[in-house]
Design an enzyme around this catalytic site. Structure first.
Site, PDB file in Angstrom:
ATOM      1  CB  CYS A 116      -0.902   0.042   1.073  1.00  0.00           C
ATOM      2  SG  CYS A 116      -1.908  -1.423   1.173  1.00  0.00           S
ATOM      3  CG  HIS A 257      -3.068   3.351   2.469  1.00  0.00           C
ATOM      4  ND1 HIS A 257      -3.509   2.915   1.386  1.00  0.00           N
ATOM      5  CD2 HIS A 257      -3.031   2.299   3.397  1.00  0.00           C
ATOM      6  CE1 HIS A 257      -3.984   1.717   1.388  1.00  0.00           C
ATOM      7  NE2 HIS A 257      -3.520   1.280   2.560  1.00  0.00           N
ATOM      8  CG  ASN A 287      -6.458  -0.716   1.823  1.00  0.00           C
ATOM      9  OD1 ASN A 287      -5.910  -0.416   0.957  1.00  0.00           O
ATOM     10  ND2 ASN A 287      -5.994  -1.354   2.686  1.00  0.00           N
TER      11      ASN A 287
HETATM   12  O1  UT7 Z   1      -3.316  -1.571   3.755  1.00  0.00           O
HETATM   13  C1  UT7 Z   1      -2.963  -2.072   5.081  1.00  0.00           C
HETATM   14  C2  UT7 Z   1      -4.126  -2.952   5.184  1.00  0.00           C
HETATM   15  N1  UT7 Z   1      -4.648  -3.404   6.709  1.00  0.00           N
HETATM   16  C3  UT7 Z   1      -5.319  -2.509   7.350  1.00  0.00           C
HETATM   17  O2  UT7 Z   1      -5.304  -1.317   7.367  1.00  0.00           O
HETATM   18  C4  UT7 Z   1      -5.850  -3.121   8.555  1.00  0.00           C
HETATM   19  C5  UT7 Z   1      -5.809  -2.655   9.921  1.00  0.00           C
HETATM   20  N2  UT7 Z   1      -6.489  -3.241  10.875  1.00  0.00           N
HETATM   21  C6  UT7 Z   1      -7.994  -2.642  10.858  1.00  0.00           C
HETATM   22  O3  UT7 Z   1      -8.250  -1.856   9.857  1.00  0.00           O
HETATM   23  C7  UT7 Z   1      -8.927  -3.270  11.849  1.00  0.00           C
HETATM   24  O4  UT7 Z   1      -7.995  -4.021  12.832  1.00  0.00           O
HETATM   25  C8  UT7 Z   1      -9.998  -4.349  11.407  1.00  0.00           C
HETATM   26  C9  UT7 Z   1     -11.110  -3.474  10.431  1.00  0.00           C
HETATM   27  C10 UT7 Z   1      -9.480  -5.340  10.286  1.00  0.00           C
HETATM   28  C11 UT7 Z   1     -10.622  -4.944  12.607  1.00  0.00           C
HETATM   29  O5  UT7 Z   1     -11.054  -4.192  13.463  1.00  0.00           O
HETATM   30  P1  UT7 Z   1     -10.803  -4.206  15.283  1.00  0.00           P
HETATM   31  O6  UT7 Z   1     -11.534  -3.352  15.635  1.00  0.00           O
HETATM   32  O7  UT7 Z   1      -9.404  -4.445  15.230  1.00  0.00           O
HETATM   33  O8  UT7 Z   1     -11.609  -5.685  15.353  1.00  0.00           O
HETATM   34  P2  UT7 Z   1     -11.049  -6.995  15.749  1.00  0.00           P
HETATM   35  O9  UT7 Z   1     -10.263  -7.674  14.864  1.00  0.00           O
HETATM   36  O10 UT7 Z   1     -10.683  -6.783  17.095  1.00  0.00           O
HETATM   37  O11 UT7 Z   1     -12.590  -7.651  15.741  1.00  0.00           O
HETATM   38  C12 UT7 Z   1     -13.446  -7.811  16.828  1.00  0.00           C
HETATM   39  C13 UT7 Z   1     -14.565  -8.475  16.469  1.00  0.00           C
HETATM   40  C14 UT7 Z   1     -13.973 -10.020  16.677  1.00  0.00           C
HETATM   41  O12 UT7 Z   1     -14.983 -10.696  17.233  1.00  0.00           O
HETATM   42  P3  UT7 Z   1     -14.662 -11.397  18.848  1.00  0.00           P
HETATM   43  O13 UT7 Z   1     -13.498 -11.936  18.765  1.00  0.00           O
HETATM   44  O14 UT7 Z   1     -14.445 -10.056  19.518  1.00  0.00           O
HETATM   45  O15 UT7 Z   1     -15.803 -12.226  19.199  1.00  0.00           O
HETATM   46  C15 UT7 Z   1     -13.973 -10.409  15.231  1.00  0.00           C
HETATM   47  O16 UT7 Z   1     -14.173 -11.969  14.936  1.00  0.00           O
HETATM   48  O17 UT7 Z   1     -15.152  -8.235  15.284  1.00  0.00           O
HETATM   49  C16 UT7 Z   1     -15.272  -9.764  14.617  1.00  0.00           C
HETATM   50  N3  UT7 Z   1     -15.442  -9.356  13.179  1.00  0.00           N
HETATM   51  C17 UT7 Z   1     -16.313  -9.118  12.487  1.00  0.00           C
HETATM   52  N4  UT7 Z   1     -17.613  -8.991  12.961  1.00  0.00           N
HETATM   53  C18 UT7 Z   1     -18.361  -8.659  11.823  1.00  0.00           C
HETATM   54  C19 UT7 Z   1     -14.077  -9.317  12.481  1.00  0.00           C
HETATM   55  N5  UT7 Z   1     -14.557  -9.184  11.165  1.00  0.00           N
HETATM   56  C20 UT7 Z   1     -15.966  -8.995  11.175  1.00  0.00           C
HETATM   57  C21 UT7 Z   1     -16.718  -8.734  10.182  1.00  0.00           C
HETATM   58  N6  UT7 Z   1     -18.008  -8.544  10.597  1.00  0.00           N
HETATM   59  N7  UT7 Z   1     -16.615  -8.296   8.931  1.00  0.00           N
END
Ligand code: UT7
Length: 330
Positions: A116, A257, A287
């Protein structure tokens, strides 16, 4: 003394016609439109038609940038395509773009993969090549078909990414202190496992078993990427401002980004630059990796957000983890 500044002569962008909303995604995977929007800031993304590949999008963005610059393909002697999703593993998609646009055979053409951060890496590379005096007009493109490498069954990644392309045409100016006035690139190579594709490369060539296991798709440790992204973008922005003796309040527009609105908001807070000076369009694109900065740059220019004399800061992070920042004085 003759100065060789590298200036932006034109910008262009392209997004595939098909728009996939959060509502549509929620019909096929276990997610909700609210979860996607509140956790990422994304409402919809563009997804390519089945017969459309990265080079096709790159060509459209490049045509728009050439038109904006009032230059022809024949004027280009350097083409750098930033992408992590080339049409084929071999050869470089840049050569396909060269051929489709009719860029002369004496032009240097290559792909660059810094994920990215790819567009900022390519911009700095092309700018140095232009400033060397050995190249006259460069086309720098960021283009990605991320829909081809995400696992559409993995809700933790597939909701975040989209397809698209953005491009700039660069040229020389004898005026000092204008155009791409500086850049800072770097990488945390100890974090390659935070965002990667496990199989299909030379370490683990694809096998029927690896494909069945979905190991040719992108894997991401989202939370860890998030933390490092904020740190890397903040540092990259601070370093370049310091190097150029600029204060944050002298930056008229930041083009970050577009990965997650919460990452952008955290960076804005650390840098003490208000959010209204950040250009944000990830609600409409998701993204798009190396395409995100040039698409946003093109939109910002065409929306009148960039004026003569302004200083724009570009800042990105990506798999690797790579990071980069660049300053443009218009
Ligand atoms: O260009 C580089 C690319 N990557 C990035 O920029 C990614 C950077 N990271 C992020 O943007 C965030 O970490 C995410 C958007 C990927 C995730 O957000 P988060 O606030 O860090 O959520 P999390 O991973 O802690 O997940 C929270 C909960 C989990 O459930 P439990 O374990 O709390 O029960 C996940 O399983 O949300 C769940 N979850 C979802 N729920 C509904 C994960 N993905 C989804 C989804 N829909 N799509």
């Amino acid at each position: 003394m003759v100065h060789n500044s590298c200036v932006i002569l034109g910008t262009g962008s392209y997004a595939p016609a098909r728009v996939v909303t959060n509502d549509e995604l929620a019909k096929t995977i276990d997610t909700s439109p609210e979860w996607i929007f509140t956790r990422s800031g994304i409402r919809e993304r563009h997804i390519t038609a089945p017969n459309e590949a990265t080079s096709d999008m790159a060509v459209e963005a490049a045509k728009a940038a050439l038109h904006d610059a009032k230059l022809a393909a024949a004027d280009i002697d350097l083409l750098i395509l930033a992408t992590l999703t080339p049409d084929l593993l071999l050869p470089a998609a840049a050569c396909q773009v060269q051929h489709k646009l009719g860029i002369p055979t004496h032009a240097a053409c290559f792909d660059l993969n810094a994920a990215c951060s790819g567009f900022i890496y390519a911009l700095d590379t092309a700018s140095a090549m232009i400033q060397s005096g050995r190249y006259k007009h460069a086309l720098v493109i960021g283009a990605e078909k991320l829909s081809a490498i995400v696992d559409w069954k993995d809700r933790t990644t597939c909701v975040l990414f989209g397809d698209g392309a953005g491009a700039v045409v660069l040229g020389r100016s004898t005026k000092a202190g204008v155009g791409v006035i500086g850049a800072k690139l770097g990488a945390y190579g100890d974090s390659t496992d935070l965002l990667y594709i496990p199989k299909g490369g030379s370490r683990h060539p694809a096998t029927a078993a690896s494909i069945a296991a979905g190991d040719h798709f992108m894997k991401m440790k989202g939370k860890e990427v998030f933390k490092l992204a904020v740190r890397a973008m903040d540092e990259a922005a601070r370093d370049i401002l310091e190097q150029h003796h600029l204060r944050a309040d002298q930056i008229t527009l930041v083009i970050p980004h577009q990965a997650n609105l919460r990452i952008i908001e955290a960076v804005a807070q650390y840098l003490e630059i208000p959010m209204d000076r950040f250009y944000v369009n990830l609600d409409r694109y998701g993204n798009t990796s190396s395409a995100s900065v040039p698409i946003a740059l093109d939109e910002a220019r065409k929306a009148g957000r960039i004026k003569h004399g302004d200083i724009t800061l570009l800042v990105a992070f990506g798999a690797g983890l790579t990071y980069g920042s660049a300053l443009i004085r218009w």
